[in-house]
Motif scaffolding. Structure first.
Motif, PDB file in Angstrom:
ATOM      1  N   ASN A 175       5.480   7.408   1.171  1.00 33.27           N
ATOM      2  CA  ASN A 175       5.651   7.889   2.531  1.00 33.27           C
ATOM      3  C   ASN A 175       6.363   9.234   2.563  1.00 33.27           C
ATOM      4  OD1 ASN A 175       4.434   5.583   3.556  1.00 33.27           O
ATOM      5  ND2 ASN A 175       6.375   4.471   3.670  1.00 33.27           N
TER       6      ASN A 175
ATOM      7  N   ASP B 250       4.975  11.973   0.447  1.00 36.64           N
ATOM      8  CA  ASP B 250       3.685  12.225   1.086  1.00 36.64           C
ATOM      9  C   ASP B 250       2.586  12.502   0.054  1.00 36.64           C
ATOM     10  OD1 ASP B 250       2.018  12.328   3.276  1.00 36.64           O
ATOM     11  OD2 ASP B 250       2.311  14.476   3.600  1.00 36.64           O
TER      12      ASP B 250
ATOM     13  N   ILE C  65       0.036  10.394  -3.330  1.00 33.05           N
ATOM     14  CA  ILE C  65      -0.506   9.153  -3.858  1.00 33.05           C
ATOM     15  C   ILE C  65      -0.082   9.014  -5.320  1.00 33.05           C
ATOM     16  CG2 ILE C  65      -2.567   7.798  -4.330  1.00 33.05           C
ATOM     17  CD1 ILE C  65      -2.081   8.175  -1.393  1.00 33.05           C
TER      18      ILE C  65
ATOM     19  N   THR D  15       0.817  -1.216   0.000  1.00 30.64           N
ATOM     20  CA  THR D  15       0.000   0.000   0.000  1.00 30.64           C
ATOM     21  C   THR D  15       0.848   1.263   0.000  1.00 30.64           C
ATOM     22  OG1 THR D  15      -0.138  -0.072   2.421  1.00 30.64           O
ATOM     23  CG2 THR D  15      -1.914  -1.142   1.170  1.00 30.64           C
ATOM     24  N   SER D  16       2.161   1.138   0.305  1.00 35.45           N
ATOM     25  CA  SER D  16       3.009   2.330   0.358  1.00 35.45           C
ATOM     26  C   SER D  16       4.434   1.967  -0.034  1.00 35.45           C
ATOM     27  CB  SER D  16       2.995   2.949   1.762  1.00 35.45           C
ATOM     28  OG  SER D  16       3.531   2.037   2.712  1.00 35.45           O
TER      29      SER D  16
ATOM     30  N   HIS E 120       0.705   4.783  -1.779  1.00 32.02           N
ATOM     31  CA  HIS E 120       1.047   5.989  -1.023  1.00 32.02           C
ATOM     32  C   HIS E 120       2.567   6.074  -0.894  1.00 32.02           C
ATOM     33  CE1 HIS E 120       1.842   8.295   2.759  1.00 32.02           C
ATOM     34  NE2 HIS E 120       1.012   9.122   2.147  1.00 32.02           N
TER      35      HIS E 120
END
Length: 271
Positions: free
Chosen positions: A239, A209, A211, A138-139, A237
């Motif tokens: 980070n 930071d 998407i 997811t990130s 995402h």
């Protein structure tokens, strides 16, 4: 003499369609021919008595579907009857079912007689592949290349053949890249099957930071031989970049000044 069945298929006007258990309003077409040597036929009406796992849309006779052909068919000529059928969830893909087609029609000879006879018709549900594409992460971290797993799963009732998957960033996105060989040639994916591949994704520091959006494109051949293309939006995402607190030391070298004079002063800044 009897009418001759030339073909039967799901769809209409020779356009074949996927049909799967649970479908409502599926079109079943039976192609027939006038097998008389000299007589024309007209007023053609077909009643299809359906086997278990199939239903018509009639509330009074759910086991019988009806279709009509309004024109006149010459000797040796062909015509089609299309029936609207509901397929139960319990129906099995790839299993032969037998329906009974009763034809009523007029033979346009001297007597203009009406004929009726019944023909068995085989029904088979081809099924439908249903694909889902996703990432196992997811990130990702900014400023580096991350390795994530791309997966494609067939949740349908038929295999997807000649499957090819490609993944690309959105056009306006300039801070994310997909590295490595494209496209991904999966080949055949059976019902309930899954395939995975590791892809390298680079997120720049600029993407910190935020998407990142990617588009996964699939192309495959379905259960009736038609190529299907679909797209899926995937997101990751990025980070926030880690920033440590600075510990600064500022000092000046010692300097002696005489009255009325100037001298350069050296100032040091240390982290």
């Amino acid at each position: 003499r009897q009418m001759c069945i030339r073909d039967r298929y799901w769809g209409q006007n020779n356009v074949r369609e996927e049909v799967a258990p649970g479908d409502s309003g599926a079109r079943l077409t039976i192609a027939l021919a006038n097998d008389y040597d000299e007589e024309r036929i007209s007023g053609i009406r077909g009643e299809l008595r359906l086997p278990d796992a199939f239903r018509s849309q009639s509330l009074t006779t759910p086991d019988i579907a009806e279709a009509h052909h309004a024109g006149t068919v010459p000797p040796g000529g062909g015509f089609e009857l299309t029936f609207i059928v509901n397929v139960d969830e319990s129906a099995k893909v790839g299993v032969d079912y037998t329906a009974q087609l009763t034809l009523t029609y007029r033979v346009e000879d001297d007597s203009t007689s009406t004929k009726t006879h019944t023909i068995p018709v085989k029904l088979n549900i081809p099924g439908r592949p249903v694909l889902r594409v996703g990432l196992n992460a997811t990130s990702v971290e900014p400023g580096r290349t991350s390795f994530v797993e791309l997966s494609v799963v067939n949740q349908g009732t038929a295999k997807a053949s000649d499957l090819v998957v490609s993944i690309q960033p959105q056009v306006q996105q300039v801070y994310g890249l997909v590295l490595g060989e494209q496209p991904w040639v999966v080949g055949e994916l059976p019902p309930g099957g899954a395939a995975t591949r590791v892809v390298a994704i680079y997120a720049s520091q600029t993407a910190s930071d935020s998407i990142m959006h990617f588009t996964a494109l699939t192309r495959y051949r379905n259960s009736v031989g038609t190529y299907v293309e679909a797209s899926y939006i995937l997101s990751l995402h990025v980070n926030k970049a880690a920033v440590s607190e600075a510990n600064l030391r500022v000092y000046a070298e010692s300097l002696r000044l005489e009255p009325g004079s100037t001298s350069p002063l050296t100032i040091h800044v240390e982290n």
